[in-house]
Structures are given as C-alpha cells and as structure tokens.
Motif scaffolding. Structure first.
Motif, PDB file in Angstrom:
ATOM      1  N   VAL A 213       0.794  -1.214  -0.052  1.00 56.84           N
ATOM      2  CA  VAL A 213       0.003   0.118   0.037  1.00 56.84           C
ATOM      3  C   VAL A 213       0.936   1.310  -0.049  1.00 56.84           C
ATOM      4  N   ARG A 214       0.375   2.306  -0.423  1.00 58.50           N
ATOM      5  CA  ARG A 214       1.243   3.552  -0.295  1.00 58.50           C
ATOM      6  C   ARG A 214       0.708   4.140   1.286  1.00 58.50           C
ATOM      7  N   GLY A 215       1.730   4.518   1.768  1.00 64.35           N
ATOM      8  CA  GLY A 215       1.702   4.747   3.320  1.00 64.35           C
ATOM      9  C   GLY A 215       2.741   5.497   3.850  1.00 64.35           C
ATOM     10  N   ASP A 216       2.580   6.012   5.102  1.00 67.75           N
ATOM     11  CA  ASP A 216       3.459   6.321   6.034  1.00 67.75           C
ATOM     12  C   ASP A 216       3.835   5.489   6.881  1.00 67.75           C
ATOM     13  N   ARG A 217       5.347   4.866   6.931  1.00 67.89           N
ATOM     14  CA  ARG A 217       5.682   3.396   7.661  1.00 67.89           C
ATOM     15  C   ARG A 217       5.504   3.660   9.027  1.00 67.89           C
ATOM     16  N   ALA A 218       5.763   5.015   9.558  1.00 63.37           N
ATOM     17  CA  ALA A 218       5.765   5.218  11.062  1.00 63.37           C
ATOM     18  C   ALA A 218       4.235   5.295  11.398  1.00 63.37           C
ATOM     19  N   GLN A 219       3.661   6.022  10.783  1.00 66.39           N
ATOM     20  CA  GLN A 219       2.100   5.940  11.350  1.00 66.39           C
ATOM     21  C   GLN A 219       1.387   4.519  11.203  1.00 66.39           C
ATOM     22  N   LEU A 220       1.750   3.988  10.025  1.00 60.15           N
ATOM     23  CA  LEU A 220       0.946   2.679   9.973  1.00 60.15           C
ATOM     24  C   LEU A 220       1.532   1.733  11.027  1.00 60.15           C
ATOM     25  N   SER A 221       2.819   1.846  11.620  1.00 53.34           N
ATOM     26  CA  SER A 221       3.329   1.042  12.671  1.00 53.34           C
ATOM     27  C   SER A 221       2.779   1.560  14.022  1.00 53.34           C
ATOM     28  N   GLN A 222       2.664   2.779  14.051  1.00 50.12           N
ATOM     29  CA  GLN A 222       1.597   3.251  15.289  1.00 50.12           C
ATOM     30  C   GLN A 222       0.398   2.818  15.387  1.00 50.12           C
ATOM     31  N   LEU A 223      -0.282   2.662  14.109  1.00 46.40           N
ATOM     32  CA  LEU A 223      -1.698   2.067  14.157  1.00 46.40           C
ATOM     33  C   LEU A 223      -1.687   0.663  14.638  1.00 46.40           C
ATOM     34  N   LEU A 224      -0.733  -0.043  14.179  1.00 53.19           N
ATOM     35  CA  LEU A 224      -0.786  -1.647  14.646  1.00 53.19           C
ATOM     36  C   LEU A 224      -0.448  -1.478  16.136  1.00 53.19           C
ATOM     37  N   HIS A 225       0.633  -0.949  16.548  1.00 55.46           N
ATOM     38  CA  HIS A 225       1.025  -0.978  17.855  1.00 55.46           C
ATOM     39  C   HIS A 225      -0.448  -0.487  18.898  1.00 55.46           C
ATOM     40  N   ASN A 226      -0.894   0.447  18.394  1.00 51.49           N
ATOM     41  CA  ASN A 226      -2.322   0.997  18.995  1.00 51.49           C
ATOM     42  C   ASN A 226      -3.232  -0.134  19.368  1.00 51.49           C
ATOM     43  N   LEU A 227      -3.567  -0.919  17.931  1.00 52.43           N
ATOM     44  CA  LEU A 227      -4.641  -1.754  18.047  1.00 52.43           C
ATOM     45  C   LEU A 227      -4.234  -2.967  18.768  1.00 52.43           C
ATOM     46  N   ILE A 228      -3.067  -3.598  18.793  1.00 50.33           N
ATOM     47  CA  ILE A 228      -2.567  -4.748  19.563  1.00 50.33           C
ATOM     48  C   ILE A 228      -2.612  -4.349  20.859  1.00 50.33           C
ATOM     49  N   ASP A 229      -2.173  -3.034  21.385  1.00 46.19           N
ATOM     50  CA  ASP A 229      -2.106  -2.680  22.884  1.00 46.19           C
ATOM     51  C   ASP A 229      -3.339  -2.770  23.197  1.00 46.19           C
ATOM     52  N   ASN A 230      -4.608  -1.995  22.597  1.00 51.94           N
ATOM     53  CA  ASN A 230      -5.818  -1.907  22.840  1.00 51.94           C
ATOM     54  C   ASN A 230      -6.494  -3.455  23.274  1.00 51.94           C
ATOM     55  N   ALA A 231      -6.099  -4.280  22.102  1.00 52.83           N
ATOM     56  CA  ALA A 231      -6.644  -5.750  22.229  1.00 52.83           C
ATOM     57  C   ALA A 231      -6.127  -6.437  23.644  1.00 52.83           C
ATOM     58  N   ARG A 232      -4.736  -6.432  23.846  1.00 53.35           N
ATOM     59  CA  ARG A 232      -4.450  -6.701  25.040  1.00 53.35           C
ATOM     60  C   ARG A 232      -4.943  -6.233  26.259  1.00 53.35           C
ATOM     61  N   ARG A 233      -5.051  -4.599  26.180  1.00 49.06           N
ATOM     62  CA  ARG A 233      -5.516  -4.179  27.451  1.00 49.06           C
ATOM     63  C   ARG A 233      -6.947  -4.583  27.830  1.00 49.06           C
ATOM     64  N   TYR A 234      -7.844  -4.737  26.902  1.00 51.18           N
ATOM     65  CA  TYR A 234      -9.361  -5.021  26.989  1.00 51.18           C
ATOM     66  C   TYR A 234      -9.603  -6.574  26.889  1.00 51.18           C
ATOM     67  N   GLY A 235      -8.600  -7.159  26.581  1.00 49.69           N
ATOM     68  CA  GLY A 235      -9.078  -8.661  26.296  1.00 49.69           C
ATOM     69  C   GLY A 235      -9.082  -9.503  27.545  1.00 49.69           C
ATOM     70  N   ASP A 236      -9.506 -10.556  27.731  1.00 51.52           N
ATOM     71  CA  ASP A 236      -9.544 -11.306  28.761  1.00 51.52           C
ATOM     72  C   ASP A 236      -7.959 -11.611  29.267  1.00 51.52           C
ATOM     73  N   PRO A 237      -7.519 -11.851  30.506  1.00 49.20           N
ATOM     74  CA  PRO A 237      -6.177 -11.925  30.651  1.00 49.20           C
ATOM     75  C   PRO A 237      -5.596 -13.205  30.163  1.00 49.20           C
ATOM     76  N   GLY A 238      -4.606 -13.191  29.530  1.00 47.68           N
ATOM     77  CA  GLY A 238      -4.015 -14.267  29.174  1.00 47.68           C
ATOM     78  C   GLY A 238      -4.444 -14.908  27.836  1.00 47.68           C
ATOM     79  N   SER A 239      -5.648 -14.337  27.282  1.00 45.57           N
ATOM     80  CA  SER A 239      -6.345 -14.734  25.918  1.00 45.57           C
ATOM     81  C   SER A 239      -5.351 -14.294  24.805  1.00 45.57           C
ATOM     82  N   ALA A 240      -5.649 -14.801  23.518  1.00 45.06           N
ATOM     83  CA  ALA A 240      -4.830 -14.651  22.351  1.00 45.06           C
ATOM     84  C   ALA A 240      -5.384 -13.368  21.653  1.00 45.06           C
TER      85      ALA A 240
END
Length: 327
Positions: A213-240
């Motif tokens: 895709v055409r994009g800004d690598r730093a911003q897309l990396s930040q997007l992924l980090h934020n989504l993964i961090d959110n999923a880990r924060r609000y998912g059940d403890p220990g879940s994938a």
C-alpha cells in the motif's frame, strides 16, 4: 423576488411581510416544513432570540438552536429589501458549533488527564518529605514506583497528543511510500513481544496475502501498535490476540481481534472520540490514555482508508482497517 430565484439558493431563504412568510425557498420548506408558507415566522421558529430580532423590524444577526435539536445551530440574518419587505437568510452553523464544543471538551479532558497524575505525584512527594514515611525503605520504594508510573502515564499522554497533532496537520497530504504490510506486521509483532521484557497475551499472525500500500511507515506502525495494545488491554487476561491480513476487492484488509467481554452496541460509534473509554476505571488502571483509537482513525483517514469496529458480547472485539492496494 421570484420563487425560482429563491429555490436556486442552497441555504434557506424566507421573504417576510411584517412577520408573515410570503415566500420560502425549497431549502426553507425542507428544514421547517411546507406549512411555513403564509405562517407567522415567529411561531415557526419558536426561538426567543429570533422572535426578538424579527419584532425589532431591524437588520441584524442572531444564532439559535434549530428544529434538529440542541446540537443544530442556525444563524439567521435579516436584511430589508427595496419594497419594505425583509429577507431572512438561515445558515446551518452546526459543524462550527460542534468543532468549538469538541475543542473545548478536548482541552478540558487533556487538562484533567494531566492533572490527575500530577496530583498523585505531588501527594507522594509531600509524603516522602515526612521523616517518618520517607525514612521507611519499603514505603519509599513503593511510592517512588507509583510516582514513576504516573510520570510515564503523563509522558505517554503528551507523546500521543503531539502525535495526534502531527497526523492532523498532514491529513490532506497523501503518503506516497510503498509499504509491504506483511513485513510491517512481522516487525511490529517482534517489537511487541520484546517490549520491556513484560509478559503479554499470545499474539497470533494470520498472513493470507502480502499486499503493498501507499503509506507512512511510522504512522502505520503506530496504528498497529495501538490496535494490538488495545486488544491486549481489554481482552481477557492471558487470551490470544489475532492479527490477520488479506485482500478483498483491491483493498488490503487488516484486522486485530481480542478475546474479551466485548463492547455493547451503544458505545461503538464513540470509540474513536478522543478520551472516550467504555470502561474508564479499567482504562486508567491499565495505563490507557483514551487517544489510541482516535489516532488510529486519523491515520486511516489520512491513508484514504476505512475503519470498522465490530464486537460481540462475551466473544470479543475486532477492529478492521481497509487500505487501497497498489495495483
């Protein structure tokens, strides 16, 4: 003034003889209803500010709430015509009103988010200055750790505020670098596994395609980090947490899914608002700033993509990002 000329104007226009409506264009009839014709405009508007200006028989400008409710703000301008009648022009200022309210809310929320950890740090400093509490090594170590955590929370908030500001400043500039999303996901996954040596929920990758895709690598990396961090924060403890990448109809489809309690439907439309949290206490306790999904939304918009959030109670939440694929 002819009906055809009035109808050519996009904003509501009304011609008055005294307080009686003698002409109303299509936009005015759409906003206030067909019954506006030949009515007393004061009864149609039912707004004290507008009625006072009309009764004054003078030119002027006033703003008031529209028929759409308190969030709809209308600006009414009255000017006299040569034949003694008056023309009422109405402009919808709801977008400006909303922007002003969001700006005010943003400043208030940012101030609150910074003030809370600052108050905690000041309180613990005062406690440590006390000879009795400050002389106990165990108490000192515990308080210093809390102070360090609160300082890190402020640092994260400031970094995300600056990041949001930079993304907004570049929102009209389309990124032009070619980004291989599969490689980016692998890099971000490796970074999240090694973060500070902390223990995280398992991260599963499902790479079904390798789009560019055409994009800004730093911003897309930040997007992924934020989504993964959110999923880990609000998912059940220990879940994938599962990150999936595939292509559908010339769009790169990236999803991040957690296994958690899910989000009730009434919260979904507001998740990308700044500082909005479904579970405020849990978000604060886990170090969230309330800006993660707002940043994701701005990054997706800058990349001319689409963002979709789906959730099912007791199953979990999935965030899907669609980005145009380079052909």
């Amino acid at each position: 003034m002819s009906d055809a000329l009035l109808d050519a104007v996009a904003d509501p226009l009304i011609v008055l003889d005294g307080t009686r409506v003698v002409l109303a264009n299509t936009a005015a009839r759409t906003m206030f209803g067909a019954h506006i014709a030949n009515s007393d405009i004061r009864l149609t508007l039912r707004q004290p500010e507008a009625a006072a200006l009309i009764a004054a028989s003078a030119d002027g400008l006033v703003e008031f709430s529209g028929p759409g409710g308190a969030d709809q703000r209308l600006e009414m301008r009255i000017s006299a015509t040569i034949d003694g009648r008056r023309v009422v022009q109405i402009v919808d200022r709801s977008a400006r009103h909303l922007a002003d309210r969001l700006r005010t809310d943003f400043v208030a929320n940012a101030s609150h988010e910074l003030r809370t950890p600052l108050a905690a740090i000041r309180g613990f400093i005062e406690t440590l200055e006390d000879d009795h509490a400050g002389g106990d090594p165990a108490i000192r170590a515990r308080f210093l750790k809390i102070m360090g955590d609160e300082a890190q929370r402020m640092e994260r908030l400031i970094e995300e505020l600056l990041s949001l500001s930079r993304i907004e400043a570049d929102r009209f500039i389309l990124p032009d670098a070619q980004i291989a999303l599969a490689d980016l996901i692998a890099d971000v996954a490796a970074e999240t596994v090694s973060q500070d040596g902390r223990s995280f929920a398992a991260l599963n990758l499902a790479i079904e395609s390798e789009p560019t895709v055409r994009g800004d690598r730093a911003q897309l990396s930040q997007l992924l980090h934020n989504l993964i961090d959110n999923a880990r924060r609000y998912g059940d403890p220990g879940s994938a947490v599962t990150v999936r990448l595939w292509v559908a109809q010339d769009m790169a489809m990236l999803s991040v899914a957690d296994q958690g309690p899910g989000i009730t439907p009434q919260h979904l439309p507001r998740l990308t608002e700044r500082f909005y949290r479904v579970d405020d206490a849990r978000g604060r306790a886990s170090g969230g700033t309330g800006l993660g999904l707002a940043i994701v939304k701005h990054i997706v918009d800058r990349h001319r993509g689409r963002l979709d959030i789906r959730s099912q109670s007791g199953v979990g939440t999935t965030v899907i990002v669609e980005l145009p694929v380079i052909q």
